[in-house]
Write a protein that holds these residues in place. Structure first.
Motif, mmCIF file in Angstrom:
data_model
loop_
_atom_site.group_PDB
_atom_site.id
_atom_site.type_symbol
_atom_site.label_atom_id
_atom_site.label_comp_id
_atom_site.label_asym_id
_atom_site.label_seq_id
_atom_site.Cartn_x
_atom_site.Cartn_y
_atom_site.Cartn_z
ATOM 1 N N ILE A 167 -10.916 -13.771 7.559
ATOM 2 C CA ILE A 167 -9.726 -14.601 7.406
ATOM 3 C C ILE A 167 -10.121 -15.906 6.733
ATOM 4 O O ILE A 167 -10.972 -16.648 7.230
ATOM 5 C CB ILE A 167 -9.061 -14.861 8.766
ATOM 6 N N VAL A 168 -9.512 -16.165 5.578
ATOM 7 C CA VAL A 168 -9.831 -17.331 4.758
ATOM 8 C C VAL A 168 -8.648 -18.294 4.807
ATOM 9 O O VAL A 168 -7.517 -17.917 4.482
ATOM 10 C CB VAL A 168 -10.118 -16.909 3.307
ATOM 11 N N ARG A 169 -8.914 -19.545 5.195
ATOM 12 C CA ARG A 169 -7.856 -20.546 5.358
ATOM 13 C C ARG A 169 -8.076 -21.701 4.377
ATOM 14 O O ARG A 169 -8.742 -22.687 4.701
ATOM 15 C CB ARG A 169 -7.838 -21.060 6.797
ATOM 16 N N PRO A 170 -7.521 -21.589 3.169
ATOM 17 C CA PRO A 170 -7.726 -22.654 2.178
ATOM 18 C C PRO A 170 -6.890 -23.888 2.482
ATOM 19 O O PRO A 170 -5.866 -23.827 3.158
ATOM 20 C CB PRO A 170 -7.294 -21.996 0.868
ATOM 21 N N GLY A 171 -7.347 -25.003 1.926
ATOM 22 C CA GLY A 171 -6.598 -26.241 2.017
ATOM 23 C C GLY A 171 -5.497 -26.289 0.982
ATOM 24 O O GLY A 171 -4.983 -25.247 0.541
ATOM 25 N N LEU A 172 -5.117 -27.491 0.565
ATOM 26 C CA LEU A 172 -4.043 -27.675 -0.401
ATOM 27 C C LEU A 172 -4.407 -27.006 -1.727
ATOM 28 O O LEU A 172 -5.440 -27.321 -2.327
ATOM 29 C CB LEU A 172 -3.786 -29.166 -0.615
ATOM 30 N N LEU A 173 -3.572 -26.113 -2.194
ATOM 31 C CA LEU A 173 -3.862 -25.342 -3.402
ATOM 32 C C LEU A 173 -3.417 -26.087 -4.648
ATOM 33 O O LEU A 173 -2.324 -26.658 -4.689
ATOM 34 C CB LEU A 173 -3.160 -23.986 -3.326
ATOM 35 N N THR A 174 -4.271 -26.059 -5.683
ATOM 36 C CA THR A 174 -3.928 -26.688 -6.953
ATOM 37 C C THR A 174 -4.133 -25.671 -8.078
ATOM 38 O O THR A 174 -4.772 -24.636 -7.898
ATOM 39 C CB THR A 174 -4.817 -27.916 -7.232
ATOM 40 N N ASP A 175 -3.582 -25.989 -9.232
ATOM 41 C CA ASP A 175 -3.732 -25.131 -10.408
ATOM 42 C C ASP A 175 -4.779 -25.667 -11.377
ATOM 43 O O ASP A 175 -4.838 -25.246 -12.533
ATOM 44 C CB ASP A 175 -2.382 -24.986 -11.124
ATOM 45 N N GLU A 176 -5.619 -26.551 -10.921
ATOM 46 C CA GLU A 176 -6.700 -27.062 -11.758
ATOM 47 C C GLU A 176 -7.728 -25.955 -12.015
ATOM 48 O O GLU A 176 -7.788 -24.955 -11.294
ATOM 49 C CB GLU A 176 -7.382 -28.244 -11.071
ATOM 50 N N PRO A 219 -8.832 -25.615 -6.037
ATOM 51 C CA PRO A 219 -8.129 -24.851 -7.074
ATOM 52 C C PRO A 219 -7.953 -23.390 -6.664
ATOM 53 O O PRO A 219 -8.855 -22.793 -6.056
ATOM 54 C CB PRO A 219 -9.064 -24.968 -8.285
ATOM 55 N N ARG A 220 -6.818 -22.840 -7.008
ATOM 56 C CA ARG A 220 -6.580 -21.424 -6.711
ATOM 57 C C ARG A 220 -7.654 -20.536 -7.325
ATOM 58 O O ARG A 220 -8.017 -19.505 -6.754
ATOM 59 C CB ARG A 220 -5.191 -21.013 -7.214
ATOM 60 N N GLN A 221 -8.155 -20.913 -8.494
ATOM 61 C CA GLN A 221 -9.195 -20.119 -9.146
ATOM 62 C C GLN A 221 -10.444 -20.026 -8.270
ATOM 63 O O GLN A 221 -11.085 -18.962 -8.189
ATOM 64 C CB GLN A 221 -9.538 -20.733 -10.500
ATOM 65 N N ASP A 222 -10.789 -21.118 -7.603
ATOM 66 C CA ASP A 222 -11.950 -21.082 -6.706
ATOM 67 C C ASP A 222 -11.663 -20.249 -5.467
ATOM 68 O O ASP A 222 -12.572 -19.580 -4.944
ATOM 69 C CB ASP A 222 -12.359 -22.497 -6.312
ATOM 70 N N VAL A 223 -10.430 -20.280 -4.970
ATOM 71 C CA VAL A 223 -10.086 -19.416 -3.839
ATOM 72 C C VAL A 223 -10.280 -17.959 -4.230
ATOM 73 O O VAL A 223 -10.871 -17.166 -3.481
ATOM 74 C CB VAL A 223 -8.640 -19.662 -3.371
ATOM 75 N N ALA A 224 -9.797 -17.586 -5.417
ATOM 76 C CA ALA A 224 -9.962 -16.211 -5.879
ATOM 77 C C ALA A 224 -11.437 -15.840 -5.979
ATOM 78 O O ALA A 224 -11.843 -14.733 -5.588
ATOM 79 C CB ALA A 224 -9.264 -16.021 -7.221
ATOM 80 N N SER A 225 -12.248 -16.754 -6.469
ATOM 81 C CA SER A 225 -13.680 -16.484 -6.593
ATOM 82 C C SER A 225 -14.335 -16.314 -5.228
ATOM 83 O O SER A 225 -15.232 -15.477 -5.058
ATOM 84 C CB SER A 225 -14.361 -17.615 -7.366
ATOM 85 N N VAL A 226 -13.902 -17.099 -4.256
ATOM 86 C CA VAL A 226 -14.413 -16.939 -2.893
ATOM 87 C C VAL A 226 -14.019 -15.572 -2.340
ATOM 88 O O VAL A 226 -14.833 -14.889 -1.691
ATOM 89 C CB VAL A 226 -13.909 -18.075 -1.987
ATOM 90 N N LEU A 227 -12.797 -15.130 -2.591
ATOM 91 C CA LEU A 227 -12.361 -13.822 -2.108
ATOM 92 C C LEU A 227 -13.207 -12.711 -2.710
ATOM 93 O O LEU A 227 -13.570 -11.749 -2.022
ATOM 94 C CB LEU A 227 -10.891 -13.609 -2.432
ATOM 95 N N VAL A 228 -13.520 -12.827 -4.007
ATOM 96 C CA VAL A 228 -14.400 -11.837 -4.634
ATOM 97 C C VAL A 228 -15.742 -11.806 -3.912
ATOM 98 O O VAL A 228 -16.272 -10.729 -3.589
ATOM 99 C CB VAL A 228 -14.605 -12.156 -6.132
ATOM 100 N N GLU A 229 -16.290 -12.969 -3.641
ATOM 101 C CA GLU A 229 -17.597 -13.039 -2.989
ATOM 102 C C GLU A 229 -17.521 -12.510 -1.562
ATOM 103 O O GLU A 229 -18.474 -11.858 -1.082
ATOM 104 C CB GLU A 229 -18.105 -14.475 -3.011
ATOM 105 N N VAL A 230 -16.421 -12.781 -0.871
ATOM 106 C CA VAL A 230 -16.237 -12.248 0.482
ATOM 107 C C VAL A 230 -16.222 -10.717 0.451
ATOM 108 O O VAL A 230 -16.843 -10.049 1.288
ATOM 109 C CB VAL A 230 -14.935 -12.803 1.102
ATOM 110 N N LEU A 231 -15.511 -10.160 -0.512
ATOM 111 C CA LEU A 231 -15.473 -8.702 -0.640
ATOM 112 C C LEU A 231 -16.851 -8.130 -0.948
ATOM 113 O O LEU A 231 -17.145 -6.982 -0.604
ATOM 114 C CB LEU A 231 -14.476 -8.304 -1.724
#
Length: 226
Positions: free
Chosen positions: A159-168, A186-198
């Motif tokens: 379970i990943v709980r990101p902070g305030l999301l930005t489009d930077e 940034p949302r892009q970094d959240v996506a990258s973290v999800l890839v790494e989690v997987l």
């Protein structure tokens, strides 16, 4: 080895970024979407699209879309402007539906995009509710979903709980901790973290907060599983 990953809420901003990253790695990605007009957007990101309304579908309906998948990611949300009722039907109920379908389909891995503050209780939650009752309903829905998905022992859940999301643009640098304090990412970094989690089975069973920081994403995620 190529994997098959199904993403609920496949047209969301994080989901589209995640789909592109996974597809570029060679994974087969399927996005579950409610609106058929969004099919082309998923295809341009390298994903297949499956039109299924999680608010109106049964466990059996969703199970059919998950067969053969190696992992599911819950990236759906009622979105801004929605009322408390849809926080329950999407942010809570759809997440639980996806978990039940994953169990039925034999999918071993579940990654949840939750929300910072989903663990608020008591006076802290009351303070949020007094100022913004819909946001409080959202946090309660996320908390209930997190608890319910963790309770499915058949699933290896992160379970990943990101902070305030930005489009930077993403920086590739994050802070991951049980409690990070408030911050943005940034949302892009959240996506990258999800890839790494997987990519990191040892993150199963963990819940963590995520904001921008100073640690490279692979290093930060590896520390979760150590």
């Amino acid at each position: 080895m190529s994997r098959r990953i199904v993403i609920a809420g496949g047209h969301g901003k994080i989901a589209l970024l995640l789909e592109r990253q996974l597809a570029e790695r060679g994974d087969t990605v399927v996005g579950l979407i409610r609106n058929p007009e969004h099919v082309a957007d998923l295809e341009s990101a390298g994903a297949e699209a499956a039109v299924v309304d999680l608010e109106k579908s049964s466990v059996g309906d969703v199970t059919e879309h998950l067969r053969g998948a190696d992992a599911v990611v819950f990236a759906a949300g009622a979105g801004p402007g929605s009322g408390a009722a849809r926080k329950e039907t999407v942010d809570r109920d759809a997440a639980i539906l996806l978990a039940d379908a994953a169990v039925a389909a034999g999918v071993p891995r579940y990654v949840m995009i939750s929300a910072m503050g989903a663990d608020l209780r008591g006076d802290d939650l009351d303070a949020v509710e007094s100022g913004d009752p819909v946001f409080a309903a959202y946090l309660q829905a996320k908390a209930a979903a997190d608890d319910a998905v963790r309770a499915r022992r058949e699933l290896s859940t992160t379970i990943v709980r990101p902070g305030l999301l930005t489009d930077e643009a993403g920086t590739g640098l994050v802070l991951i901790a049980d409690h990070t304090g408030r911050g943005s990412i940034p949302r892009q970094d959240v996506a990258s973290v999800l890839v790494e989690v997987l990519n990191t089975p040892g993150t199963a069973g963990h819940t963590f907060e995520l904001i921008g920081g100073e640690t490279a994403i692979p290093t930060a995620v590896a520390a979760v599983s150590s």
